[in-house]
Design a protein around this motif. Sequence first.
Motif, PDB file in Angstrom:
ATOM      1  N   GLY A 147       0.574  -0.664  -0.032  1.00  0.00           N
ATOM      2  CA  GLY A 147      -0.019   0.233   0.408  1.00  0.00           C
ATOM      3  C   GLY A 147       1.206   1.070  -0.143  1.00  0.00           C
ATOM      4  N   LYS A 148       1.460   0.795   0.083  1.00  0.00           N
ATOM      5  CA  LYS A 148       2.855   2.696   0.268  1.00  0.00           C
ATOM      6  C   LYS A 148       2.598   3.153  -1.059  1.00  0.00           C
ATOM      7  CE  LYS A 148       6.245  -0.148  -0.399  1.00  0.00           C
ATOM      8  NZ  LYS A 148       7.244  -0.524  -0.687  1.00  0.00           N
ATOM      9  N   MET A 181       0.878   6.945  -1.655  1.00  0.00           N
ATOM     10  CA  MET A 181       1.608   8.262  -2.475  1.00  0.00           C
ATOM     11  C   MET A 181       0.960   8.816  -2.822  1.00  0.00           C
ATOM     12  SD  MET A 181       4.527   8.893   0.054  1.00  0.00           S
ATOM     13  CE  MET A 181       3.697   8.665   1.702  1.00  0.00           C
ATOM     14  N   LYS A 182       0.504   8.247  -3.632  1.00  0.00           N
ATOM     15  CA  LYS A 182      -0.469   8.511  -5.027  1.00  0.00           C
ATOM     16  C   LYS A 182      -1.317   9.218  -4.345  1.00  0.00           C
ATOM     17  CE  LYS A 182       1.268   5.731  -8.479  1.00  0.00           C
ATOM     18  NZ  LYS A 182       1.456   4.381  -9.037  1.00  0.00           N
ATOM     19  N   ILE A 183      -1.929   9.098  -2.905  1.00  0.00           N
ATOM     20  CA  ILE A 183      -3.000   9.650  -2.476  1.00  0.00           C
ATOM     21  C   ILE A 183      -2.821  11.475  -2.607  1.00  0.00           C
ATOM     22  CG2 ILE A 183      -4.517   9.814  -0.816  1.00  0.00           C
ATOM     23  CD1 ILE A 183      -5.599   6.631  -1.485  1.00  0.00           C
ATOM     24  N   LEU A 184      -1.248  10.747  -1.482  1.00  0.00           N
ATOM     25  CA  LEU A 184      -1.352  12.815  -1.253  1.00  0.00           C
ATOM     26  C   LEU A 184      -0.519  13.280  -2.398  1.00  0.00           C
ATOM     27  CD1 LEU A 184       0.288  13.702   1.164  1.00  0.00           C
ATOM     28  CD2 LEU A 184       2.695  12.956   1.263  1.00  0.00           C
ATOM     29  N   ALA A 214      -0.609  19.662  -5.213  1.00  0.00           N
ATOM     30  CA  ALA A 214       0.249  18.901  -4.192  1.00  0.00           C
ATOM     31  C   ALA A 214       1.380  19.578  -4.299  1.00  0.00           C
ATOM     32  CB  ALA A 214       0.628  16.950  -4.915  1.00  0.00           C
ATOM     33  N   ARG A 215       1.372  20.508  -5.931  1.00  0.00           N
ATOM     34  CA  ARG A 215       2.218  20.795  -5.921  1.00  0.00           C
ATOM     35  C   ARG A 215       2.327  22.486  -5.355  1.00  0.00           C
ATOM     36  NH1 ARG A 215       4.757  21.454 -11.701  1.00  0.00           N
ATOM     37  NH2 ARG A 215       3.806  23.708 -11.185  1.00  0.00           N
ATOM     38  N   ASN A 216       1.072  22.564  -5.076  1.00  0.00           N
ATOM     39  CA  ASN A 216       0.850  24.213  -4.931  1.00  0.00           C
ATOM     40  C   ASN A 216       0.862  23.853  -3.913  1.00  0.00           C
ATOM     41  OD1 ASN A 216       0.417  25.519  -6.994  1.00  0.00           O
ATOM     42  ND2 ASN A 216      -1.658  25.044  -6.954  1.00  0.00           N
ATOM     43  N   LEU A 217       0.681  22.951  -3.008  1.00  0.00           N
ATOM     44  CA  LEU A 217       0.380  22.865  -1.292  1.00  0.00           C
ATOM     45  C   LEU A 217       2.222  22.349  -0.344  1.00  0.00           C
ATOM     46  CD1 LEU A 217      -2.415  20.505  -0.889  1.00  0.00           C
ATOM     47  CD2 LEU A 217      -1.883  22.992  -0.015  1.00  0.00           C
ATOM     48  N   GLY A 218       3.264  22.520  -1.583  1.00  0.00           N
ATOM     49  CA  GLY A 218       4.257  21.704  -1.524  1.00  0.00           C
ATOM     50  C   GLY A 218       4.593  20.412  -0.862  1.00  0.00           C
TER      51      GLY A 218
END
Lengths: 312, 503
Positions: free
Chosen positions: B45-46, B50-53, B79-83
């Motif tokens: 599930g790793k 990570m893909k959800i993140l 995701a990128r906008n959140l750093g």
Amino acid sequence: MKIANLKKIDFRSTLIYWMFLVIFLAFSVILHDDGFLQSNNLLNILRQTATITVMAVAMTFVISAAEIDLSIGGVAGLTSVVAALMVRDHGLVQGILAGLAIGFIVGSANGLLVARVGIPSFLVTLGMQGVAVGFAALVTNYYPVPILNDTFNRIFGSGTIGKFPGLLLWSFTAVIIGWVTLTKTTFGRRVLATGGNRDAAEFNGINTKNIKFQVMLISSVVASIAGLLYAGRLQTGRYEWGAGDELSAIAAVILGGTSLFGGSGRIIGTFFGALLVGLINNGLILAGLPVSQQQIIRGLIIILAVALARKK
Amino acid sequence: MTNTVHSVEMVDISKSFFGVKVLDEVSFAVLPGEIHALAGENGAGKSTLMKILQGVYSMDSGEIRIAGSSVSIHSFQDARNLGIGMVFQEFSLVPELTVAQNIFLDREHKNRFGLFDEKETVKQAHIVMESLGLHIDVTAKVSTLGRAYQQLTEIAKAIAGDAKILILDEPTASLAKEEVEALFKVLRGLTSRGVSIIYISHRMDEIYKICNRITILRDGKRIAVASLEEITPNEIIAHITGRKDLEMLAHDGRSSSQFESPNFEVEGLQVGTRVNHVSFQLFPGQILGLAGLMGSGRTELVRALFGLDKKDQGTIKIDGKEVTIKNPRDAMAHGLAFIPEDRRRQGLIMEHTVKHNILSTNLSSLSHHSFLNFPKINSVVNNAITKFEVRPGEANREVRLFSGGNQQKVVIAKWMATNPRFVLLDEPTVGVDIGTKVEIMKLIRSIAHEGKSVILISSELPELLSVCDRILVIRKGEIAEDLNRNEIKDEDHLQMIVQGIHV
């Protein structure tokens, strides 16, 4: 069980038949007074689509193997010219053999460049198209070459069997051989596997280079047969014969439900796709539209039909 | 400590695919300036987590908080906008652009005419590289750089995008030792600036060297979170594998003395720099395991045996006679079968049916003068479906519609239908649920019982231990150890050997 299966049949996979039916009925009503339904006109449609059908059957193999062949129109034109010259100067058999030799030479060159050298077939055949048309224009100095050999003309296109145009025999034969080869032989499975996933096919022990070479070769040889059919039907060899046929053939294949990405091919669909293209051409001519408008409407109908038929 | 704000906090995340729960209320949190290892078997599930993140998948339930506030991430852009930055295993760089152009790809510096400002881009790229303590010529094309520098460029790209949280997936898989050191130096520098790093790796030594804490997932559940000072490698391995799996996959105690003479011999095999002078023997009915880390040369070895890669040196003998295997067709003619590691790309034609996939390896035996023999095809396919328990047992269903485990059974079925003498399997249980794993292990045993020789590559050591008669440990393309099954005490022992830690 049977009924459940029937329900599962994908709407898209039968789409070509529905489109064919709808356009046929529409023309029957709109163009009734222009003689659309007369048996002569209907036979004419079949006759005019024969060359496209033959080429589109071979194109189905090319596209199923995830390649493309844009040189078939040029090959047909060059073949018609070479065959006409050879028939005039040397005789019937030499004419036919020389015509087929064009297909072998161009097909081998395409196949080698695509399969061995690894150049995308799109580029190889785009270039080859120009080479073939250029050669045909060069050797005839742009003049048509009349064919006076009756036997040649009878075999390739002008002959009839009873009331039945001989050209139909050519297109039915192509469809039947194509269908059997694609669905019933190991070669057909290898073509589909190569187009479906080249890596996996190679891991399975399929010689994918050979398969790619073979489909390119077949496509050109069949295009040269189509060139002979042009020459026989129009009783001339001319560099312009076949111009633009690659696009009609590709449209027929995609309309018929073959995936442009390779891995799935439908010969019967291709046949109806070719008929549909011919039907549209015929209808637009009967409607009395000028060539410019015919081109616009034909282009739009094909885009619309392909948009409906595409899988992804 | 209680007031510490996590830079990322994922709370009770659940996610199912087609009714299969791949994440079950998993929580995961990373502190600012921390390097946090995320460990677990393939399929634990790793990568889904990570893909959800990163907004690639959406979660079914749960909450994500960034720097303490709840956020919703629906796309990579979010995701990128959140750093959140990701360093891909397969690099996302454009090889024909320069380092500087890659770093500022899709946020190019524009001059006042709205055109691309090369000067400013180079200047800014320099600043980013300096801040990482790196001396890379930012005007060089990426394609001219080595793997390590490409990776560092990838990191620079994420940092230039103001990433506060960096995800690294197996970052050292293709790096040399000195390059790994350079990477670690950069990572430590980043943490001192408060950047959080999520570090996905199978390599125990690296995890201990660089990480502060570890979260372990197994079968979609969070099994443990611990500081690396408080947990031993053995405990980590136990958490990753789960002891009960070991019992399910217990070794059935065959002895290797039953083998008489070898029927497959490899001598001095050399493939580029990836396989170095490898020699071994294989006996009828024997299961030979190949253990080793990713990139150790295991896969290259079997690929060369099957004729997929060119052999530079070495001989292969079958029944004592030297044979030439230049391509998969030669290999199949000599009775080899190869179940590759990537079944979607190499094993199957996903859009074709089960029947056609099984047919694809058996075209000559299921045809007569090139014409397919449909009655025979149907009976062979139906037998294979029954024997290998492919579910659902529909021959005319496209394989993409099957679960991973059943897809793998189709791959095995199509190869076993060729009636091979030598069966090579590369990671046959990747992405397969535990139930099917056990079935596949049983299948491998039964293949060997029929007298066929098996070479099995697996990163999951319990699998190797449960079925293998002999295990070769591959390191840097060489056979580092050649062990009889009974010389290996347990999984931890083998793990230490694979990692190169001598006890």
